[in-house]
Write an enzyme that holds these catalytic residues in place. Structure first.
Site, PDB file in Angstrom:
ATOM      1  N   GLY A  31       2.593  -1.907 -10.194  1.00  0.00           N
ATOM      2  CA  GLY A  31       1.494  -2.615 -10.630  1.00  0.00           C
ATOM      3  C   GLY A  31       0.656  -3.222  -9.278  1.00  0.00           C
ATOM      4  O   GLY A  31       0.876  -2.573  -8.537  1.00  0.00           O
ATOM      5  N   LEU A  33      -2.541  -2.572  -8.904  1.00  0.00           N
ATOM      6  CA  LEU A  33      -3.142  -1.265  -8.445  1.00  0.00           C
ATOM      7  C   LEU A  33      -4.116  -1.452  -7.504  1.00  0.00           C
ATOM      8  O   LEU A  33      -5.195  -2.219  -7.578  1.00  0.00           O
ATOM      9  CB  LEU A  33      -3.422  -0.548  -9.725  1.00  0.00           C
ATOM     10  CG  LEU A  33      -2.365  -0.240 -10.903  1.00  0.00           C
ATOM     11  CD1 LEU A  33      -2.937   0.757 -11.922  1.00  0.00           C
ATOM     12  CD2 LEU A  33      -1.247   0.512 -10.263  1.00  0.00           C
ATOM     13  N   GLY A  36      -4.789   3.273  -3.359  1.00  0.00           N
ATOM     14  CA  GLY A  36      -3.848   4.168  -2.941  1.00  0.00           C
ATOM     15  C   GLY A  36      -3.127   4.704  -4.181  1.00  0.00           C
ATOM     16  O   GLY A  36      -2.955   5.842  -4.029  1.00  0.00           O
ATOM     17  N   HIS A  37      -2.904   3.559  -5.144  1.00  0.00           N
ATOM     18  CA  HIS A  37      -2.148   4.249  -6.347  1.00  0.00           C
ATOM     19  C   HIS A  37      -3.038   5.088  -7.264  1.00  0.00           C
ATOM     20  O   HIS A  37      -2.406   6.134  -7.851  1.00  0.00           O
ATOM     21  CB  HIS A  37      -1.744   2.944  -7.233  1.00  0.00           C
ATOM     22  CG  HIS A  37      -1.052   1.811  -6.738  1.00  0.00           C
ATOM     23  ND1 HIS A  37      -1.467   0.673  -6.456  1.00  0.00           N
ATOM     24  CD2 HIS A  37       0.469   1.874  -6.193  1.00  0.00           C
ATOM     25  CE1 HIS A  37      -0.303   0.000  -5.976  1.00  0.00           C
ATOM     26  NE2 HIS A  37       0.842   0.656  -6.008  1.00  0.00           N
ATOM     27  N   GLN A  61      15.457  -4.263  -6.414  1.00  0.00           N
ATOM     28  CA  GLN A  61      14.984  -3.788  -5.162  1.00  0.00           C
ATOM     29  C   GLN A  61      14.705  -5.157  -4.291  1.00  0.00           C
ATOM     30  O   GLN A  61      14.264  -4.721  -3.003  1.00  0.00           O
ATOM     31  CB  GLN A  61      13.907  -2.693  -5.303  1.00  0.00           C
ATOM     32  CG  GLN A  61      12.574  -3.085  -5.756  1.00  0.00           C
ATOM     33  CD  GLN A  61      11.903  -1.799  -5.815  1.00  0.00           C
ATOM     34  OE1 GLN A  61      11.710  -1.211  -6.806  1.00  0.00           O
ATOM     35  NE2 GLN A  61      10.664  -1.615  -4.974  1.00  0.00           N
ATOM     36  N   GLY A 147       3.544   7.687  -2.580  1.00  0.00           N
ATOM     37  CA  GLY A 147       2.792   7.725  -1.204  1.00  0.00           C
ATOM     38  C   GLY A 147       3.554   7.869   0.062  1.00  0.00           C
ATOM     39  O   GLY A 147       4.816   7.121  -0.076  1.00  0.00           O
ATOM     40  N   VAL A 176      -3.368   5.830   2.235  1.00  0.00           N
ATOM     41  CA  VAL A 176      -4.767   5.841   2.038  1.00  0.00           C
ATOM     42  C   VAL A 176      -5.145   4.610   2.824  1.00  0.00           C
ATOM     43  O   VAL A 176      -4.272   3.601   2.838  1.00  0.00           O
ATOM     44  CB  VAL A 176      -5.211   5.547   0.519  1.00  0.00           C
ATOM     45  CG1 VAL A 176      -6.728   5.096   0.174  1.00  0.00           C
ATOM     46  CG2 VAL A 176      -4.790   6.423  -0.257  1.00  0.00           C
TER      47      VAL A 176
END
Ligand code: PAF
Length: 290
Positions: A31, A33, A36-37, A61, A147, A176
């Site tokens: 999330g 965002l 890049g996403h 994680q 990515g 990006v």
């Protein structure tokens, strides 16, 4: 745009779409965002008939002293960005839905997870691969897009999909960047104006290594020293700068396929970036419209 929160509903939606012969493209995210996403969404859209984007901040994680609680979240904004960019289904499960009981079984990521991010963040990649495996089972995509900014993660997910026969394609999209070189990251939102300027040290260090390599230097130790010199900047505390191959092994000589990975803290914020020497920082994708 459909919005689903239950793994069972998500699975049923994907199954129904697949039964109509539609290819599912999947973009897993945590999330908050950014462009890049959204460019991952564009890539998924080119290769699939339906695009699913998941937004889930995965507690597994994060280490105990990491930023799980403060990780930026803005579901309303994510919803509007995803809808504008043509996402067909937004999947936003709660932690309780993904982990109704303490997960006792986790994916063991193996030796590619040991150096670099894995050394600094013990357990991080087991957490990433476990949630990605769960998401792959829930969404059952034909293609999933990640990515390259998270290079070690992208390589590990590719190996997991191949080694464990997930039967889907993993597509790795270029990083990006803002026009001044800063790689897009949700964590950039933690930076104040001075730190935002200081954060350019990461992409500058990568560029310096790339230029030194293009000028004929192939010794990884010399290239590493060059990068570290550029990383020495106020507010920047370098964690690592390493030259590795696709399996994250140190290289004996740098060549066009060598990947330079960097991690540093800028103020309290930990940032990562990388470049493939033969492709160069300049070949990454600039933010649309900037
Ligand atoms: O890169 C991320 O945002 C996360 O690590 C991922 C792949 C969505 C798993 O939680």
């Amino acid at each position: 745009m459909h919005e689903l929160t239950s793994p069972q509903d998500m699975h049923a939606w994907s199954r129904a779409e697949r039964s109509r012969g539609r290819r599912i493209g999947f973009v897993p995210t945590m999330g908050f965002l950014h462009e890049g996403h959204l460019q991952l969404v564009d890539r998924a859209r080119q290769r699939a008939d339906r695009v699913v984007l998941s937004s889930f901040v995965n507690p597994l994680q994060f280490g105990p002293r990491e930023d799980f609680a403060s990780y930026p979240r803005d579901l309303a904004r994510d919803r509007s960005l995803a809808a504008q960019r043509g996402v067909d289904c937004l999947f936003t499960p709660e932690v309780q839905a993904m982990y109704p009981t303490e997960p006792l079984v986790r994916i063991a990521p193996g030796p590619m997870a040991e150096p670099l991010e894995g050394a600094t963040r013990p357990g991080h990649f087991a957490g990433v691969l476990t949630v990605v495996a769960k998401l792959f089972h829930i969404v059952e995509p034909d293609i999933a897009v990640f990515g390259r900014k998270d290079f070690q993660q992208a390589m590990l997910v590719s190996r997991m999909a191949a080694d464990l026969d997930f039967g889907l394609e993993i597509d790795i999209a270029p990083t990006v960047r803002e026009l001044d070189g800063l790689a897009l990251s949700s964590r950039n939102s933690y930076l104040n104006a001075d730190q935002r300027r200081a954060a350019l040290a990461l992409s500058r260090a990568l560029r310096a290594v790339e230029q030194t390599w293009r000028a004929g230097e192939a010794d990884p130790a010399a290239l590493q020293r060059r990068g570290m010199e550029v990383l020495k900047a106020p507010e920047v505390s370098a964690e690592y700068l390493a030259l590795v191959d696709e399996e994250l092994r140190p290289v004996a000589r740098a060549d066009a396929r060598t990947v330079v990975l960097v991690a540093a803290r800028v103020g309290p914020t930990r940032l990562i970036d990388n470049v493939v020497l033969g492709e160069g920082v300049a070949s990454d994708v600039p933010v649309r419209g900037s």
